[in-house]
Every structure is written in structure tokens, then in C-alpha cells.
Scaffold this active site. Sequence first.
Site, mmCIF file in Angstrom:
data_model
loop_
_atom_site.group_PDB
_atom_site.id
_atom_site.type_symbol
_atom_site.label_atom_id
_atom_site.label_comp_id
_atom_site.label_asym_id
_atom_site.label_seq_id
_atom_site.Cartn_x
_atom_site.Cartn_y
_atom_site.Cartn_z
ATOM 1 N N LYS A 228 0.826 -1.216 0.000
ATOM 2 C CA LYS A 228 0.000 0.000 0.000
ATOM 3 C C LYS A 228 0.858 1.263 0.000
ATOM 4 C CE LYS A 228 -4.380 -1.995 1.215
ATOM 5 N NZ LYS A 228 -5.400 -2.314 2.207
ATOM 6 N N ARG A 263 -3.725 -10.182 4.819
ATOM 7 C CA ARG A 263 -4.088 -10.213 3.388
ATOM 8 C C ARG A 263 -2.908 -9.669 2.589
ATOM 9 N NH1 ARG A 263 -6.013 -6.667 -0.351
ATOM 10 N NH2 ARG A 263 -7.511 -7.433 -1.869
HETATM 11 C C1 7PJ Z 1 -8.194 -4.599 1.502
HETATM 12 C C2 7PJ Z 1 -9.227 -5.400 1.003
HETATM 13 C C3 7PJ Z 1 -7.902 -4.651 2.910
HETATM 14 C C4 7PJ Z 1 -9.675 -6.277 3.093
HETATM 15 C C5 7PJ Z 1 -8.360 -4.243 -0.598
HETATM 16 C C6 7PJ Z 1 -5.366 -3.212 -2.043
HETATM 17 C C7 7PJ Z 1 -6.677 -2.529 -2.083
HETATM 18 N N1 7PJ Z 1 -9.958 -6.240 1.782
HETATM 19 N N2 7PJ Z 1 -9.316 -5.163 -0.321
HETATM 20 N N3 7PJ Z 1 -8.675 -5.509 3.647
HETATM 21 N N4 7PJ Z 1 -7.657 -3.900 0.487
HETATM 22 N N5 7PJ Z 1 -10.370 -7.084 3.903
HETATM 23 O O1 7PJ Z 1 -5.229 -4.417 -1.932
HETATM 24 O O2 7PJ Z 1 -4.360 -2.434 -2.145
HETATM 25 O O3 7PJ Z 1 -7.025 -3.972 3.463
HETATM 26 S S1 7PJ Z 1 -8.104 -3.622 -2.202
#
Ligand code: 7PJ
Length: 285
Positions: A228, A263
Site C-alpha cells: 500500500k 491479506r
Molecule cells: C483490503 C481489502 C484490505 C480487506 C483491498 C489493495 C486494495 N480487503 N481489499 N482488507 N484492500 N479485507 O489491496 O491495495 O485492506 S483492495
Amino acid sequence: MERPFAWKTSRRSITLERPLVMGILNVTPDSFSDGGRYAVVDDALKHAETMIADGADIIDVGGESTRPGSDRIPLADEIGRVLPVIGAIAKRFDIPISIDTSRSEVARSAADAGAEIVNDISGLRFDEKIAAVAAGEGTGLVLMHSRGDFGSMHSQPPVDDILAEVVADLRRAIAAATSYGVSAEQIVLDVGIGFGKTPDQNLELIAKLDKLVQEFHDHPLLVGTSRKSFIGKILDNAPADRRLAGSLATAAIALWNGARILRVHDVSETVETLRIVSAVRASMV
Ligand code: 7PJ
């Protein structure tokens, strides 16, 4: 004392005795191939296979980018992208699949195709019926904190006390889910790193994650920091493909502070990082 958890999904109970890695699988049109559906599904299957071999515990399939500057795609396009991929992974592998969506129609189709977790970055704010799908299908449900609507998510005026805001908003999301009949064992919470927070507030949330673990002791916490932009900002504006070390550092701290699920894009490196953190942790007792 940390409690071991299990996470109830429509297909199993996932034990959270050790930290879990959720591997990110973005399904967006492939600009390098001829864009044919077979190529997209085939690439996605290969990517899923690699992440599973690297130790992923969950595969998170997403068809709509929520990155800054992204536009919404039509509902039919989102379903058309993710459904064949979910079906193919579910047929080939016995691994929990989550669908990263904030639309109930996508969540329902995905659940029918084999997804057992719904990962909603809007925490039920965009489409509350996601909770009806989770209740009806019995899927796991990730309630992530974010601010603003789809277009303004990444340009929200900052709030003074981000911790208090996250707590209040996640409490509201839990109440909404519960009102649809979703049970506590289905719900995992996420602070939503990068969604409507300043770079400093992202750091603050990672640093103070233990406060949220205490506050929400009935629910496991998931954290997504992988690649990020707040990491790039600290590292002299490093682009996304130069943020691995920063991503691993934040994953280690998040785990230390009580996160149960990470994640990530880089599964093998994260698995090794978490094994070391867990080993150090275990030596404290
Ligand atoms: C997240 C997500 C996160 C959860 C994205 C990216 C943006 N789902 N989906 N948590 N981020 N649960 O991956 O940079 O931080 S999309």
C-alpha cells in the site's frame, strides 16, 4: 490471554490457532494476452496454485479495483470476471475462497460458485444486503472499515481520532450484520488500512492494533497492508513493486499486535515472516 478462534464459513470452520495468510488474486482483464476468458481463468488458476503451494490459507478473489482513481465497473462485468475463476478454483482446490466485493448480487453468485467468505471493503455501507447473503448462505463475512463512497473513499477529509472512528464504525457494521441474522462466529473485522486514512493514521492503526483486539475480543482481526502507498511514502516514494520489505515489516508488527489474518500479495515471504514472529512470540511464555 489470547483466545484461539475459529472462523465459521459456509463450508468449514477455519481454525485461527496459527496466523493465516489470505492471498490476493486480482481478476482484471489481461492486457498482455488476447483478453480471452480462457487466458484469464488459466492465469488465475496458476496464480492460485502458486499461492497455495507457498502456504496461502485463503484465496481472496476480486474483480473490481478499489485503488485510488478507480471507477466502478458494471455489475455484470464484475460477475463475469470473478465467477469463472471462483468456479475453477473451487473445482480444483480445497481451499477457502473469499470474494472481495461490496455488491450483494456478486456475493450471492460467488457463494453459489463456491466462495465461502464475503470480504466487504465497505463494511455493509454500500450494499447492506451483503449481510442477508452472509446470513442466508452461512458464509464468513469480513467487515472492513472505510470512509466515504466509492469515488471519494481515498480523498476523505481526515478525522481527528481515527481509532475512535474505526471502533464506532465497526460496531455499527457488526450491529447491521447481526440484525440480518449473521452470527458472531462468521464475522472477522478489518481496520481498512489505506481507506480514508492519512499515511500517519495508517501507521497509528498498525501501532495500536492491540487496542482494537481488546475492544473487539469476540472477533478475529484481519489486516491488509501489502504494497500500500503509505509504505511507498516512507520509502522515498518506492513504487508498488519495491514495497515487499515494508509490507513484511508491517505484517510482522500487525501479527505481534494481535492480527489473526494477513491479506497479502507475496505469500511465501509473508509465511516465513509470520513463522519467525510466531516463534519469537511462543518463546515469551
Ligand atoms: C483490503 C481489502 C484490505 C480487506 C483491498 C489493495 C486494495 N480487503 N481489499 N482488507 N484492500 N479485507 O489491496 O491495495 O485492506 S483492495
